[in-house]
Enzyme design. Sequence first.
Site, mmCIF file in Angstrom:
data_model
loop_
_atom_site.group_PDB
_atom_site.id
_atom_site.type_symbol
_atom_site.label_atom_id
_atom_site.label_comp_id
_atom_site.label_asym_id
_atom_site.label_seq_id
_atom_site.Cartn_x
_atom_site.Cartn_y
_atom_site.Cartn_z
ATOM 1 N N GLY A 1 0.799 -1.214 0.000
ATOM 2 C CA GLY A 1 0.000 0.000 0.000
ATOM 3 C C GLY A 1 0.834 1.269 0.000
ATOM 4 O O GLY A 1 0.290 2.363 0.007
ATOM 5 N N CYS A 2 2.143 1.110 -0.022
ATOM 6 C CA CYS A 2 3.033 2.276 -0.079
ATOM 7 C C CYS A 2 3.549 2.442 -1.506
ATOM 8 O O CYS A 2 3.903 1.466 -2.154
ATOM 9 C CB CYS A 2 4.224 2.094 0.862
ATOM 10 S SG CYS A 2 3.799 2.087 2.592
ATOM 11 N N GLU A 3 3.591 3.684 -1.969
ATOM 12 C CA GLU A 3 4.122 3.980 -3.296
ATOM 13 C C GLU A 3 5.614 3.665 -3.347
ATOM 14 O O GLU A 3 6.108 3.093 -4.303
ATOM 15 C CB GLU A 3 3.882 5.458 -3.599
ATOM 16 C CG GLU A 3 4.354 5.899 -4.951
ATOM 17 C CD GLU A 3 4.047 7.357 -5.193
ATOM 18 O OE1 GLU A 3 4.999 8.116 -5.432
ATOM 19 O OE2 GLU A 3 2.869 7.737 -5.141
#
Length: 135
Positions: A46-48
């Site tokens: 969920g982290c870029e």
Amino acid sequence: MTYQEIHDILSNTSSWQQSYREIMLLGKKLPTLPDVLKTDEARVRGCESNVWLHIDLDEQQQHLVLVGDSDTRIVKGLLVIVLAIYNARTPMDAAKVDAYSEFEKLGLIKHLSPSRGNGIKAIVDTIQQQAAKWA
């Protein structure tokens, strides 16, 4: 560095640019995670950016021990803030704390891109889920 010290630094900045600079400086203080710990299992979904997070429980002290790293400087700084909020808390205390809310109180969320904000939420959710297992 404690969360209170970080809070004081960021609360005394006069602009987003100054806050951004302080966050980047915090990121420089984050020890680099050895490559052997940068596993797919430790990667926060969920982290870029790539973010690796290890959460453990010091069973003797009953406190959380968190270490992490990222491949981008700004996220490293944001990670320092999250780690300061949760490190050395009991799992029960950690389950009651919402670091995302703390970011909002500091006025940081409104300046982050939506994907960075979602990344912070993903990190916090990961910590919350693990702390709940020990609480």
